[in-house]
Design a protein around this motif. Sequence first.
Motif, PDB file in Angstrom:
ATOM      1  N   LEU A  86       0.816  -1.143  -0.070  1.00 45.45           N
ATOM      2  CA  LEU A  86       0.103   0.029   0.014  1.00 45.45           C
ATOM      3  C   LEU A  86       0.964   1.193  -0.012  1.00 45.45           C
ATOM      4  O   LEU A  86       0.549   2.363  -0.850  1.00 45.45           O
ATOM      5  N   THR A  87       2.110   1.284   0.892  1.00 48.75           N
ATOM      6  CA  THR A  87       2.831   2.548   0.704  1.00 48.75           C
ATOM      7  C   THR A  87       3.593   2.514  -0.499  1.00 48.75           C
ATOM      8  O   THR A  87       3.498   3.642  -0.932  1.00 48.75           O
ATOM      9  N   TYR A  88       3.893   1.525  -1.305  1.00 54.57           N
ATOM     10  CA  TYR A  88       4.633   1.652  -2.389  1.00 54.57           C
ATOM     11  C   TYR A  88       3.745   2.191  -3.239  1.00 54.57           C
ATOM     12  O   TYR A  88       3.961   3.107  -3.929  1.00 54.57           O
ATOM     13  N   ASP A  89       2.185   1.687  -3.319  1.00 53.84           N
ATOM     14  CA  ASP A  89       1.532   2.351  -4.217  1.00 53.84           C
ATOM     15  C   ASP A  89       0.971   3.709  -4.228  1.00 53.84           C
ATOM     16  O   ASP A  89       0.784   4.514  -4.967  1.00 53.84           O
ATOM     17  N   PHE A  90       1.066   3.928  -2.874  1.00 55.89           N
ATOM     18  CA  PHE A  90       0.681   5.540  -2.347  1.00 55.89           C
ATOM     19  C   PHE A  90       1.587   6.512  -2.907  1.00 55.89           C
ATOM     20  O   PHE A  90       1.374   7.472  -3.749  1.00 55.89           O
ATOM     21  N   VAL A  91       3.008   6.063  -2.809  1.00 56.11           N
ATOM     22  CA  VAL A  91       4.093   6.916  -3.265  1.00 56.11           C
ATOM     23  C   VAL A  91       4.227   6.880  -4.849  1.00 56.11           C
ATOM     24  O   VAL A  91       4.400   7.882  -5.548  1.00 56.11           O
ATOM     25  N   ALA A  92       3.949   5.617  -5.294  1.00 57.97           N
ATOM     26  CA  ALA A  92       4.015   5.463  -7.080  1.00 57.97           C
ATOM     27  C   ALA A  92       2.907   6.325  -7.454  1.00 57.97           C
ATOM     28  O   ALA A  92       3.331   6.924  -8.525  1.00 57.97           O
ATOM     29  N   ASP A  93       1.594   6.333  -6.863  1.00 56.19           N
ATOM     30  CA  ASP A  93       0.658   7.144  -7.712  1.00 56.19           C
ATOM     31  C   ASP A  93       1.093   8.576  -7.233  1.00 56.19           C
ATOM     32  O   ASP A  93       0.979   9.394  -8.390  1.00 56.19           O
ATOM     33  N   MET A  94       1.640   8.999  -6.404  1.00 53.57           N
ATOM     34  CA  MET A  94       2.112  10.460  -6.236  1.00 53.57           C
ATOM     35  C   MET A  94       3.047  10.794  -7.083  1.00 53.57           C
ATOM     36  O   MET A  94       2.781  11.913  -7.933  1.00 53.57           O
ATOM     37  N   VAL A  95       4.302   9.846  -7.570  1.00 50.62           N
ATOM     38  CA  VAL A  95       5.270  10.304  -8.231  1.00 50.62           C
ATOM     39  C   VAL A  95       4.670  10.347  -9.787  1.00 50.62           C
ATOM     40  O   VAL A  95       4.866  11.334 -10.404  1.00 50.62           O
ATOM     41  N   ARG A  96       3.869   9.470 -10.182  1.00 46.66           N
ATOM     42  CA  ARG A  96       3.193   9.075 -11.526  1.00 46.66           C
ATOM     43  C   ARG A  96       2.215  10.482 -11.754  1.00 46.66           C
ATOM     44  O   ARG A  96       2.264  10.992 -12.891  1.00 46.66           O
ATOM     45  N   GLY A  97       1.407  10.805 -10.778  1.00 49.49           N
ATOM     46  CA  GLY A  97       0.554  11.945 -10.827  1.00 49.49           C
ATOM     47  C   GLY A  97       1.258  13.109 -11.088  1.00 49.49           C
ATOM     48  O   GLY A  97       0.906  14.109 -11.921  1.00 49.49           O
ATOM     49  N   ALA A  98       2.433  13.522 -10.507  1.00 51.59           N
ATOM     50  CA  ALA A  98       2.922  14.663 -10.376  1.00 51.59           C
ATOM     51  C   ALA A  98       4.135  14.677 -11.620  1.00 51.59           C
ATOM     52  O   ALA A  98       4.079  15.839 -12.396  1.00 51.59           O
ATOM     53  N   ILE A  99       4.677  13.794 -11.953  1.00 46.28           N
ATOM     54  CA  ILE A  99       5.721  14.079 -13.018  1.00 46.28           C
ATOM     55  C   ILE A  99       5.157  12.833 -14.183  1.00 46.28           C
ATOM     56  O   ILE A  99       5.633  13.219 -15.252  1.00 46.28           O
ATOM     57  N   GLY A 100       4.503  11.916 -14.089  1.00 39.74           N
ATOM     58  CA  GLY A 100       4.512  11.223 -15.231  1.00 39.74           C
ATOM     59  C   GLY A 100       5.285   9.822 -15.135  1.00 39.74           C
ATOM     60  O   GLY A 100       6.163   9.707 -14.291  1.00 39.74           O
ATOM     61  N   GLN A 101       4.971   8.951 -15.973  1.00 41.46           N
ATOM     62  CA  GLN A 101       5.730   7.652 -16.040  1.00 41.46           C
ATOM     63  C   GLN A 101       7.268   7.803 -15.916  1.00 41.46           C
ATOM     64  O   GLN A 101       8.149   7.084 -15.237  1.00 41.46           O
ATOM     65  N   GLU A 102       7.687   9.011 -16.793  1.00 43.16           N
ATOM     66  CA  GLU A 102       9.417   9.192 -16.534  1.00 43.16           C
ATOM     67  C   GLU A 102       9.954   9.579 -15.320  1.00 43.16           C
ATOM     68  O   GLU A 102      11.036   9.452 -14.852  1.00 43.16           O
ATOM     69  N   GLY A 103       8.939  10.061 -14.493  1.00 48.52           N
ATOM     70  CA  GLY A 103       9.407  10.381 -13.125  1.00 48.52           C
ATOM     71  C   GLY A 103       9.825   9.357 -12.278  1.00 48.52           C
ATOM     72  O   GLY A 103      10.321   9.254 -11.128  1.00 48.52           O
ATOM     73  N   MET A 104       9.539   7.778 -12.650  1.00 49.23           N
ATOM     74  CA  MET A 104       9.605   6.866 -11.622  1.00 49.23           C
ATOM     75  C   MET A 104      10.933   6.453 -11.473  1.00 49.23           C
ATOM     76  O   MET A 104      11.179   5.554 -10.770  1.00 49.23           O
ATOM     77  N   LYS A 105      11.952   7.127 -12.340  1.00 48.96           N
ATOM     78  CA  LYS A 105      13.417   6.883 -11.961  1.00 48.96           C
ATOM     79  C   LYS A 105      13.708   7.699 -10.531  1.00 48.96           C
ATOM     80  O   LYS A 105      14.697   7.510 -10.122  1.00 48.96           O
ATOM     81  N   PHE A 106      12.748   8.498 -10.077  1.00 45.35           N
ATOM     82  CA  PHE A 106      13.031   9.426  -8.917  1.00 45.35           C
ATOM     83  C   PHE A 106      12.258   8.621  -7.693  1.00 45.35           C
ATOM     84  O   PHE A 106      12.487   9.092  -6.629  1.00 45.35           O
ATOM     85  N   PHE A 107      11.482   7.501  -8.194  1.00 49.64           N
ATOM     86  CA  PHE A 107      10.716   7.074  -7.040  1.00 49.64           C
ATOM     87  C   PHE A 107      11.472   6.446  -5.860  1.00 49.64           C
ATOM     88  O   PHE A 107      10.997   6.762  -4.895  1.00 49.64           O
ATOM     89  N   PRO A 108      12.760   5.665  -6.193  1.00 49.71           N
ATOM     90  CA  PRO A 108      13.456   5.453  -4.749  1.00 49.71           C
ATOM     91  C   PRO A 108      13.665   6.518  -3.959  1.00 49.71           C
ATOM     92  O   PRO A 108      13.490   6.608  -2.599  1.00 49.71           O
ATOM     93  N   PHE A 109      14.112   7.834  -4.386  1.00 49.17           N
ATOM     94  CA  PHE A 109      14.568   8.951  -3.727  1.00 49.17           C
ATOM     95  C   PHE A 109      13.184   9.522  -3.015  1.00 49.17           C
ATOM     96  O   PHE A 109      13.253   9.720  -1.689  1.00 49.17           O
ATOM     97  N   VAL A 110      12.101   9.573  -3.584  1.00 47.28           N
ATOM     98  CA  VAL A 110      10.965  10.158  -3.028  1.00 47.28           C
ATOM     99  C   VAL A 110      10.386   9.106  -1.948  1.00 47.28           C
ATOM    100  O   VAL A 110       9.991   9.852  -0.799  1.00 47.28           O
TER     101      VAL A 110
END
Lengths: 278, 124
Positions: A86-110
């Motif tokens: 759930l935590t993963y999904d929550f943050v992943a949705d946040m990153v995808r929503g704000a930056i888009g799929q390209e932003g997932m490379k920043f997922f570990p940092f966020v």
Amino acid sequence: MTTALNILSSTMGGLLERLLRHQLAGPMEQFEIHRYVPLSLGAIDVSFTNSSLWMVVATGLAALFFFSATRSRALIPGRLQSVAELTYDFVADMVRGAIGQEGMKFFPFVFTLFIYILLANLLGLTPSIPGLTHTFTTTSHIAVTFGLAMLSISIVIVYGFYKNGLGFLKLFVPSGVPPWLLPLIVLIEFVSFLSRPLSLAIRLFANMLAGHIILKVFAGFIISLLGAGGVVGAIAIFPFLGTVAITMLELLVAFLQAYVFAILTCIYLNDAVNVGHH
Amino acid sequence: MPASTKDQPDGPDRRRLDDLSRRLDAARGERETDAEKAATASARGRSLGAGFRLASELMAAVLVGLALGLGADFAFDVSPFGLLAGLFIGFAAGLRNAAAAMTAGQNDAGGGADKEKRSGEDDR
């Protein structure tokens, strides 16, 4: 009946006296830094302090939780694994929503940022065990929050120039501005950009500081009123209820501020990833 | 459900049904008020966060403008005009930040809250 009450009040009084003498330090005392292991690197003081200790605790807890949650890696998740997913999904949705799929490379940092700030905030709300632990909120110090904010902004700047070259500077030139206004607007945009790390840092630090001071002051009222005894002591129920309410509010604030820090980091990263797409 | 039970004769069954629906209504009402209460509390926390956000955006920009202005004073020896210009530009930048935060908050925070609520409902 009266004698029992007298005995009770005298023991309570003794307890209160001790509390007043030892525990009832000022509301700012909880933010004091204590050196546990004095260390220095040249002229720089890098001692291991209570702040360092609680940072290690937050990091350790996060690591422990995610290691144990992902150990079984079952197709049908257990309780721990569900929370982790759930935590993963929550943050992943946040990153995808704000930056888009390209932003997932920043997922570990966020994700790291979010979990660390959340745990540091929540750990600060756990009560101290007298004589054993002394709770310290690392995020109530601007040195810590400003460090985290500078880390975020540094990544934005470095990645922005790496990906867009000098085109990253278009960030300061909004489209559709008349040329004669441009110098002023660029200056304002520049100051606005510079203020980002500061506002990130101030927000988190001020929220944590204010919440903990209010908690301590209200809790102090309880002790003082009970110490006065009699009818005045009965009034202590109100600051007690207030403390309970503020504690619940602080739990919400702890989560909300971690979320705000993470989502704003995403929004700033978005400027670096998609320059001129806003 | 009085409509569906109207044609049935009065009896213990009818009474039990009425009683059950009354209790169901009561329980449902209780749950709704609880949910409402929780919603108000979290809305209050969220608006507190939004207020803090606006305040810190404005303050940070003014502080940065102040620092830049003082720096210009020091570097170019134009005191006090660097400070004045810096404060004005900082204030302008702060208002710009706050305005951006408000517009973003309207689209963004609402969507985020909805998303949270939805994922919460999925688990139940």
